[in-house]
Design a protein around this motif. Structure first.
Motif, PDB file in Angstrom:
ATOM      1  N   LEU A   1      -4.313  -1.013 -40.648  1.00 26.10           N
ATOM      2  CA  LEU A   1      -3.622  -1.218 -41.915  1.00 26.10           C
ATOM      3  C   LEU A   1      -2.216  -1.709 -41.604  1.00 26.10           C
ATOM      4  CD1 LEU A   1      -4.696   1.992 -43.876  1.00 26.10           C
ATOM      5  CD2 LEU A   1      -5.869  -0.189 -43.696  1.00 26.10           C
ATOM      6  N   ALA A   2      -1.925  -2.955 -41.947  1.00 21.35           N
ATOM      7  CA  ALA A   2      -0.617  -3.551 -41.684  1.00 21.35           C
ATOM      8  C   ALA A   2       0.204  -3.515 -42.970  1.00 21.35           C
ATOM      9  CB  ALA A   2      -0.764  -4.986 -41.193  1.00 21.35           C
ATOM     10  N   VAL A   3       1.283  -2.751 -42.948  1.00 21.98           N
ATOM     11  CA  VAL A   3       2.090  -2.521 -44.139  1.00 21.98           C
ATOM     12  C   VAL A   3       3.366  -3.349 -44.049  1.00 21.98           C
ATOM     13  CG1 VAL A   3       3.212  -0.783 -45.578  1.00 21.98           C
ATOM     14  CG2 VAL A   3       1.169  -0.186 -44.255  1.00 21.98           C
ATOM     15  N   VAL A   4       3.570  -4.215 -45.039  1.00 23.46           N
ATOM     16  CA  VAL A   4       4.750  -5.081 -45.068  1.00 23.46           C
ATOM     17  C   VAL A   4       5.337  -5.071 -46.473  1.00 23.46           C
ATOM     18  CG1 VAL A   4       3.914  -6.581 -43.211  1.00 23.46           C
ATOM     19  CG2 VAL A   4       3.347  -7.117 -45.592  1.00 23.46           C
TER      20      VAL A   4
ATOM     21  N   LEU B   1       7.948 -13.509 -45.877  1.00 26.01           N
ATOM     22  CA  LEU B   1       8.180 -12.078 -45.740  1.00 26.01           C
ATOM     23  C   LEU B   1       9.483 -11.823 -44.988  1.00 26.01           C
ATOM     24  CD1 LEU B   1       4.581 -10.897 -44.865  1.00 26.01           C
ATOM     25  CD2 LEU B   1       5.925 -10.043 -46.802  1.00 26.01           C
ATOM     26  N   PRO B   2      10.329 -10.895 -45.481  1.00 23.95           N
ATOM     27  CA  PRO B   2      11.617 -10.648 -44.823  1.00 23.95           C
ATOM     28  C   PRO B   2      11.485  -9.813 -43.556  1.00 23.95           C
ATOM     29  CG  PRO B   2      11.319  -9.137 -46.651  1.00 23.95           C
ATOM     30  CD  PRO B   2      10.118 -10.065 -46.662  1.00 23.95           C
ATOM     31  N   TYR B   3      12.610  -9.669 -42.872  1.00 28.09           N
ATOM     32  CA  TYR B   3      12.731  -8.798 -41.690  1.00 28.09           C
ATOM     33  C   TYR B   3      11.805  -9.226 -40.543  1.00 28.09           C
ATOM     34  CZ  TYR B   3      14.606  -5.787 -45.414  1.00 28.09           C
ATOM     35  OH  TYR B   3      15.296  -5.293 -46.490  1.00 28.09           O
ATOM     36  N   GLY B   4      11.448 -10.493 -40.468  1.00 29.07           N
ATOM     37  CA  GLY B   4      10.576 -10.941 -39.385  1.00 29.07           C
ATOM     38  C   GLY B   4       9.162 -10.413 -39.469  1.00 29.07           C
ATOM     39  N   GLN B   5       8.747  -9.990 -40.641  1.00 28.49           N
ATOM     40  CA  GLN B   5       7.420  -9.389 -40.775  1.00 28.49           C
ATOM     41  C   GLN B   5       6.299 -10.421 -40.662  1.00 28.49           C
ATOM     42  OE1 GLN B   5       7.519  -5.749 -43.775  1.00 28.49           O
ATOM     43  NE2 GLN B   5       8.896  -7.364 -44.492  1.00 28.49           N
ATOM     44  N   GLY B   6       6.619 -11.694 -40.892  1.00 25.01           N
ATOM     45  CA  GLY B   6       5.608 -12.732 -40.709  1.00 25.01           C
ATOM     46  C   GLY B   6       5.170 -12.833 -39.258  1.00 25.01           C
TER      47      GLY B   6
ATOM     48  N   ILE C   1       2.255 -20.802 -50.060  1.00 26.93           N
ATOM     49  CA  ILE C   1       3.264 -21.272 -49.112  1.00 26.93           C
ATOM     50  C   ILE C   1       4.620 -20.694 -49.494  1.00 26.93           C
ATOM     51  CG2 ILE C   1       2.045 -23.388 -48.520  1.00 26.93           C
ATOM     52  CD1 ILE C   1       3.789 -24.875 -50.528  1.00 26.93           C
ATOM     53  N   PRO C   2       5.517 -20.531 -48.512  1.00 25.95           N
ATOM     54  CA  PRO C   2       6.779 -19.837 -48.790  1.00 25.95           C
ATOM     55  C   PRO C   2       7.911 -20.731 -49.269  1.00 25.95           C
ATOM     56  CG  PRO C   2       6.579 -20.205 -46.448  1.00 25.95           C
ATOM     57  CD  PRO C   2       5.314 -20.737 -47.062  1.00 25.95           C
ATOM     58  N   GLY C   3       7.663 -21.983 -49.541  1.00 26.08           N
ATOM     59  CA  GLY C   3       8.733 -22.941 -49.777  1.00 26.08           C
ATOM     60  C   GLY C   3       9.518 -22.807 -51.058  1.00 26.08           C
ATOM     61  N   GLY C   4       9.324 -21.728 -51.805  1.00 27.06           N
ATOM     62  CA  GLY C   4      10.130 -21.537 -52.998  1.00 27.06           C
ATOM     63  C   GLY C   4       9.576 -22.188 -54.236  1.00 27.06           C
ATOM     64  N   GLN C   5       8.407 -22.822 -54.135  1.00 29.84           N
ATOM     65  CA  GLN C   5       7.801 -23.423 -55.314  1.00 29.84           C
ATOM     66  C   GLN C   5       7.359 -22.327 -56.271  1.00 29.84           C
ATOM     67  OE1 GLN C   5       6.885 -26.592 -56.297  1.00 29.84           O
ATOM     68  NE2 GLN C   5       7.756 -27.739 -54.591  1.00 29.84           N
ATOM     69  N   PRO C   6       7.808 -22.365 -57.527  1.00 34.08           N
ATOM     70  CA  PRO C   6       7.271 -21.389 -58.476  1.00 34.08           C
ATOM     71  C   PRO C   6       5.759 -21.527 -58.602  1.00 34.08           C
ATOM     72  CG  PRO C   6       9.175 -22.542 -59.383  1.00 34.08           C
ATOM     73  CD  PRO C   6       8.787 -23.260 -58.120  1.00 34.08           C
ATOM     74  N   ALA C   7       5.084 -20.414 -58.821  1.00 37.50           N
ATOM     75  CA  ALA C   7       3.645 -20.452 -59.024  1.00 37.50           C
ATOM     76  C   ALA C   7       3.330 -21.341 -60.221  1.00 37.50           C
ATOM     77  CB  ALA C   7       3.117 -19.041 -59.253  1.00 37.50           C
TER      78      ALA C   7
END
Length: 745
Positions: A471-474, A497-502, A572-578
C-alpha cells in the motif's frame, strides 16, 4: 418602560431602525467594527498571511470601542488553544464587559471558522469540503452542519464563516480542498445543504467568497480572475444564488480577487445591484479578513485606509473583519453608515441580541461538568461523512477488498502522519502547528494505525519485496501561505505529486509487488504515470479525524466504497484544468497535440458490487420551454454484497447560440441497495435547467433538441433520453427553478 427597539413583538427591521435613530455616529461605526483578541502581532500566533499582522487589533482597540459598542468578536475559540469550558467562560465574561461598556447594553456577534467543523481546540474535526462533495449526499451534510452549529451555539458563537461556494476552475489553486468541487450544481446543492444545517442550529451561515475567487489567473491565491460575464453568470454565481434562496444564508463574504480590474470588496455590481436589488438579500456582507485594507495595500485603488473604507462601504460591504482598521480611520458618509449599521443591527435583533438583557450568558452551570466538543455523536457523524467520501478509482486486479491474512507492506511518508487526514482550516493545522507543546486535542489515527486495527490478522512487513500486497500512501500536508502543499496560499505550479513522491512511486512500482495507490490529498494529482501499474487506486480528500478508519474500512471491505469524484483526476501534471464543463474546443481534438482528458472524470467512482440500469421511461419527451417532464429508472444490485450506486443526470445541448459545455450535471441521487435488491429512481426535470446566458447577457430557455444522459459519471453514460423543447424562447431570472429532484423508491 421598554423602548420600541426592545419590544420583541415588533419586526426586527422596525426595532433595528428605532435603535439606529438613537445612536451617535461613533456608536454606528462601532457596530461595523470587529476586534481580534489574542492575535499577537509579535509572534506567529494568528492564522494570517505574512504582512497582515500590522492590521491585527490588540486589547487597546477593544478598550477604545467599548464606550460605543462593538459589532463582531473575531474567533474567540479559533485563535489560540483554549479549553472549551474556559473558552465559554471567557467569552461570556467578555460579552458582559461589552454590554456593560455601551449605553444600549448590546453584545457583539461572535464568529468562528467552521469549514471542517468548529475550528476550536478539542472539537471534532470533520472531512474537508471537497470530501463533502465526494459524498453526493446533501442529507448527511445537513446533519453534519446542524451538529457543528449546535456545538458552536452552545458556547456562545453566533456566526460561522462557511461554506466556501467557489467552483474550482483550476485545481492548482491551493484552496481547492476548501471547495466542494468543480461543478456548480454539486457545489450549490451540497453547499445549500450545509447552510440549511448551520442555520437550523441558529448559526448565521456566511457564503464565501463572493465572487470568482477560484477562477484566478494561474490558480494563484488573490490573483485577478479573467472571467467573462457568461462564466460568472452560469458557473460562478449559481451556488451562491441557490444557497441564499433555498438555504436561507444570512451573510455573504466579499472576495479578495478582482474581476476585470474591480476588486470584490469594491464591486457594487455584485454586492448591491445583483446581491440585494436582484436577489433580494437582506443580511450582512462582511469583508474577508483585511479585504478592505487590501484596497489600499494590494489592489492600489485607494490612497488611504479612509478612502478604502468609503469605497467598500459604497460597494455594499457592511462589516470589517477581522479587526477595526479602515472603518474607524475617518468619517464615513452618513447615508452609507446608516445603511450598513441598520443591516448589522437587524441581524443582531434576529439573533436575540437586542432583547432586554441581551443574549443570556452561556457559561456552564455549576455541576454540569466539562463541555465536550467531541462527543460520540459528532465522531460518528465525522466517520459517516468520511466513509461516504472515499472514492475507489480503480480495482482492475480485484486485489481489493483486502483479506485479513495477507502480508502487507505500508510505505510512504504520509502513511503514519496525522497531517494526511487534516485540511488547512482544521484547528490542528490552522493554529495547532504554532503550539507543538500541546496535543492535537482529538484522536486522529494515522492511516497505518487504522489499517493495523482494521486487519488484526494481517502481517505487516517492512520490506515490500516480501509482501503479498504493498500500500503506497501519497498526498498532501495542508498549511497556510506556503507552509504546506495544500491550503490557503499553497498554490501549485503543476499537478505533480509534491515532496518528490512521484519518484518514490516509480521506485515502489519497479519492485513488481502488487501495489495499491492510496491518495490522501487536498486536490487531485496527476496519476497517469502509475494508473496502469497500480493494482487499485483509492482517493480520499483530507477525510478528518475519522478518516484513517474510514479509508482502512474501504480497503478491508467493511465499508462499501460509495464516494464519487467531485473533481476530475488529471492524467498529466501540466496544469491543464480537467475537461469537465469544457465546450467542444476545450476537449481533446485535432487542433492541439495536448490531451487534457481526465484520467478519472468528474462523478467517477467504483463499488465492490455490480449494478444494472434498466431502460428509463420518460413521461413526456416533448415539453414546453416553461414546462417540465418526469423520468423513472430501475437500478438493480446484481452482485453478492450490498452497495450504493450514485445515479447522475447530465444535460447535453447539441446546438446553442454560444459555445456550451458538452455535458453538465443537473441532478443526482444515492441509491443504497442490498444484494439482489432493486429500486426506482424518479426524476423531475424542469425546462428552466436548460437555461443559459447568451451573448446579450440574458438567460434564456430556447426551443430545440436536448439530451438527458443518465450516467455513472460525466463520461460513463448508461442511457440517453432525447427531449424537445417547444414554444417561444423564454427569459428566466432569479425566480427560475434550479433543481432536478431525484427520489428513490
Amino acid at each position: 418602560m421598554l423602548q420600541p427597539w426592545q419590544d420583541t413583538t415588533l419586526p426586527a427591521p422596525v426595532r433595528a431602525a428605532d435603535l439606529l435613530a438613537r445612536m451617535t455616529t461613533e456608536e454606528k461605526t462601532a457596530q461595523l467594527s470587529s476586534v481580534w483578541l489574542g492575535a499577537d502581532v509579535d509572534t506567529d500566533q494568528a492564522a494570517v498571511a505574512p504582512g497582515q499582522h500590522a492590521f491585527v487589533a490588540h486589547s487597546a482597540a477593544l478598550e477604545a470601542l467599548l464606550p460605543h459598542g462593538l459589532g463582531h468578536l473575531t474567533r474567540p475559540f479559533g485563535t489560540v488553544p483554549v479549553e472549551p469550558a474556559d473558552g465559554a467562560s471567557r467569552l461570556a465574561e467578555l460579552q458582559r464587559r461589552i454590554k456593560d461598556g455601551n449605553r444600549f447594553a448590546l453584545p457583539a456577534i461572535a464568529h468562528e471558522e467552521c469549514l471542517t467543523g468548529f475550528a476550536a481546540w478539542q472539537a471534532t474535526v470533520f472531512p474537508t469540503p471537497l470530501a463533502w462533495g465526494a459524498t453526493f449526499d446533501p442529507a448527511l451534510v445537513t446533519e453534519m452542519a446542524q451538529a457543528i452549529g449546535a456545538s458552536m451555539r452552545a458556547v456562545g458563537i453566533h456566526q460561522g464563516l462557511a461554506p466556501v461556494l467557489d467552483v474550482v476552475r483550476d485545481p492548482r489553486w491551493g484552496r481547492t480542498e476548501e471547495s466542494i468541487g468543480e461543478d456548480p450544481y454539486l457545489v450549490g446543492t451540497i453547499g445549500t445543504a450545509y447552510v440549511r444545517g448551520l442555520e437550523a442550529a441558529g448559526i448565521v451561515a456566511t457564503l464565501k467568497h463572493f465572487a470568482g475567487y477560484a477562477a484566478s489567473r494561474g490558480a494563484r491565491n488573490h490573483a485577478p480572475a479573467p472571467i467573462g460575464p457568461r462564466e460568472l453568470a452560469d458557473v460562478i454565481l449559481p451556488p451562491f444564488e441557490m444557497a441564499l434562496r433555498e438555504g436561507g444564508a444570512r451573510s455573504v463574504m466579499a472576495s479578495y480577487n478582482d474581476i476585470d480590474g474591480l476588486p470584490g470588496h469594491a464591486h457594487p455590481g455584485l454586492l448591491t445591484q445583483l446581491l440585494r436589488e436582484q436577489w433580494g438579500f437582506t443580511g450582512t456582507v462582511v469583508s474577508d479578513y483585511f479585504g478592505i485594507a487590501f484596497l489600499e495595500s494590494a489592489h492600489k485603488i485607494a490612497a488611504s485606509a479612509e478612502e478604502a473604507a468609503r469605497i467598500a462601504l459604497a460597494a455594499g460591504v457592511d462589516v470589517e473583519l477581522p479587526a477595526a482598521h479602515c472603518f474607524t480611520a475617518g468619517q464615513l458618509p452618513d447615508d452609507l453608515l446608516d445603511r450598513a449599521a441598520l443591516r448589522l443591527l437587524t441581524q443582531k435583533c434576529e439573533l436575540g441580541l437586542l432583547d432586554p438583557g441581551g443574549e443570556p450568558d452561556r457559561e456552564p452551570a455549576a455541576g454540569e461538568g466539562p463541555i465536550d466538543l467531541n462527543p460520540r455523536t459528532m465522531r460518528d457523524l465525522a466517520r459517516a461523512v468520511a466513509q461516504e467520501s472515499v472514492v475507489l478509482l480503480a480495482n482492475d486486479s480485484g486485489v481489493l477488498p483486502l483479506s485479513d491474512g495477507l502480508r502487507i507492506a505500508v510505505v510512504g511518508e504520509l502513511a503514519d502522519d496525522q497531517a494526511a487526514m487534516l485540511g488547512c482550516y482544521t484547528f490542528p493545522r490552522h493554529v495547532g502547528v504554532n503550539h507543538p507543546e500541546l496535543p492535537t486535542g482529538v484522536d486522529v489515527p494515522t492511516f497505518a494505525e487504522a489499517l493495523r486495527a482494521e486487519l488484526p490478522g494481517a502481517e505487516f512487513v517492512a520490506d515490500p519485496a516480501t509482501a503479498d500486497v504493498c500500500l503506497a500512501v501519497v498526498g498532501d500536508r495542508s498549511g497556510l501561505f506556503g507552509r504546506g502543499s495544500s491550503g490557503e496560499g499553497c498554490d501549485a505550479t503543476d499537478l505533480e505529486l509534491p515532496y518528490g513522491q512521484g519518484e518514490f512511486l516509480d521506485k515502489v512500482f519497479a519492485r513488481g509487488v502488487p501495489t495499491v495507490l492510496v491518495v490522501l490529498s487536498g486536490r487531485p494529482y496527476a496519476l497517469g504515470r502509475w494508473a496502469d501499474r497500480a493494482a487499485a487506486v483509492v482517493q480520499a480528500f483530507f477525510p478528518g479525524q475519522e478518516g484513517g478508519p474510514a479509508v482502512a474500512g474501504v480497503l478491508s471491505g467493511r465499508v462499501e466504497p460509495s464516494g464519487r469524484l467531485p473533481i476530475g483526476v488529471p492524467r498529466i501534471p501540466g496544469g491543464q484544468p480537467a475537461p469537465y464543463l469544457a465546450p467542444p474546443l476545450g476537449r481533446h481534438g485535432d487542433p492541439s497535440n495536448v490531451d487534457p482528458s481526465a484520467l478519472y472524470p468528474f462523478g467517477h467512482g467504483l463499488s465492490y458490487t455490480t449494478f444494472t440500469w434498466e431502460t428509463p421511461q420518460c413521461e413526456a419527451p416533448e415539453l414546453a420551454t416553461d414546462g417540465g417532464t418526469a423520468l423513472r429508472l430501475t437500478v438493480r444490485n446484481t452482485g453478492d454484497r450490498p452497495g450504493t450506486e450514485v445515479v447522475q443526470l447530465y444535460l447535453h445541448d447539441p446546438v446553442g447560440t454560444v459555445a456550451r459545455p458538452e455535458v453538465r450535471l443537473v441532478g443526482y441521487a444515492r441509491v443504497p441497495l442490498d444484494a439482489g435488491q432493486s429500486a426506482e429512481v424518479h426524476a423531475t426535470f424542469p425546462a428552466d435547467l436548460a437555461a443559459y446566458t447568451g451573448a446579450d447577457g440574458r438567460r434564456l430557455v430556447e426551443p430545440g433538441a436536448l439530451e438527458l444522459r443518465i450516467a455513472a459519471s460525466s463520461e460513463h453514460v448508461h442511457h440517453t433520453v432525447p427531449l424537445t423543447l417547444t414554444g417561444p424562447a423564454r427569459e428566466v431570472g432569479h425566480e427560475r427553478r434550479m433543481r432536478c429532484e431525484l427520489r428513490v423508491k
